[in-house]
Design a protein around this motif. Sequence first.
Motif, PDB file in Angstrom:
ATOM      1  N   GLN A  96       0.828  -1.204   0.000  1.00 19.16           N
ATOM      2  CA  GLN A  96       0.000   0.000   0.000  1.00 19.16           C
ATOM      3  C   GLN A  96       0.868   1.261   0.000  1.00 19.16           C
ATOM      4  OE1 GLN A  96      -3.308   0.257  -0.513  1.00 19.16           O
ATOM      5  NE2 GLN A  96      -3.104  -1.926  -0.884  1.00 19.16           N
ATOM      6  N   GLY A  97       1.984   1.212   0.727  1.00 17.44           N
ATOM      7  CA  GLY A  97       2.902   2.352   0.730  1.00 17.44           C
ATOM      8  C   GLY A  97       3.477   2.605  -0.652  1.00 17.44           C
ATOM      9  N   ARG A  98       3.833   1.530  -1.348  1.00 13.96           N
ATOM     10  CA  ARG A  98       4.369   1.682  -2.706  1.00 13.96           C
ATOM     11  C   ARG A  98       3.287   2.195  -3.659  1.00 13.96           C
ATOM     12  NH1 ARG A  98       8.613   3.146  -5.675  1.00 13.96           N
ATOM     13  NH2 ARG A  98       7.966   2.798  -7.794  1.00 13.96           N
ATOM     14  N   LEU A  99       2.065   1.689  -3.546  1.00 14.83           N
ATOM     15  CA  LEU A  99       0.966   2.169  -4.387  1.00 14.83           C
ATOM     16  C   LEU A  99       0.692   3.651  -4.148  1.00 14.83           C
ATOM     17  CD1 LEU A  99      -1.528  -0.827  -4.195  1.00 14.83           C
ATOM     18  CD2 LEU A  99      -0.222  -0.066  -6.189  1.00 14.83           C
ATOM     19  N   GLY A 150       5.487  14.756   7.651  1.00 13.04           N
ATOM     20  CA  GLY A 150       5.207  13.368   8.012  1.00 13.04           C
ATOM     21  C   GLY A 150       5.024  12.439   6.827  1.00 13.04           C
ATOM     22  N   GLY A 151       4.382  12.895   5.766  1.00 11.18           N
ATOM     23  CA  GLY A 151       4.182  12.068   4.585  1.00 11.18           C
ATOM     24  C   GLY A 151       5.478  11.702   3.889  1.00 11.18           C
ATOM     25  N   ALA A 152       6.504  12.541   4.047  1.00 14.52           N
ATOM     26  CA  ALA A 152       7.797  12.264   3.424  1.00 14.52           C
ATOM     27  C   ALA A 152       8.407  10.981   3.961  1.00 14.52           C
ATOM     28  CB  ALA A 152       8.750  13.433   3.651  1.00 14.52           C
ATOM     29  N   CYS A 153       8.148  10.679   5.219  1.00 12.63           N
ATOM     30  CA  CYS A 153       8.676   9.442   5.819  1.00 12.63           C
ATOM     31  C   CYS A 153       8.111   8.219   5.112  1.00 12.63           C
ATOM     32  CB  CYS A 153       8.348   9.383   7.301  1.00 12.63           C
ATOM     33  SG  CYS A 153       9.173  10.638   8.278  1.00 12.63           S
ATOM     34  N   ILE A 154       6.835   8.259   4.790  1.00 14.72           N
ATOM     35  CA  ILE A 154       6.194   7.132   4.114  1.00 14.72           C
ATOM     36  C   ILE A 154       6.735   6.999   2.698  1.00 14.72           C
ATOM     37  CG2 ILE A 154       4.004   6.256   3.205  1.00 14.72           C
ATOM     38  CD1 ILE A 154       2.664   7.703   5.589  1.00 14.72           C
TER      39      ILE A 154
END
Length: 78
Positions: free
Chosen positions: A4-7, A33-37
């Motif tokens: 899901q992270g890759r998608l 925060g989204g940059a970490c994902i």
Amino acid sequence: MNKQGRLYTERLFSAVMEAGFDLHAMPLVMLGGGACIVNRHISPKDGLCRVIPLLDDRVNVIGFERALGRVQGAVSEG
């Protein structure tokens, strides 16, 4: 979770490129925060020009505080 992270990362890159930004030719600055994902799901196969991750989740707050300080200074001076 990894899938899901890759998608999510692929959809995000797709939206940015559809908006007219060429991530293969210009640096990608990710922040908050989204940059970490997203940073965990970037690979060499993405062919990105250069990735600059600012992973501190407070970076948005710090930037807004600085901008507000300048706006308030300009208003009080004007």
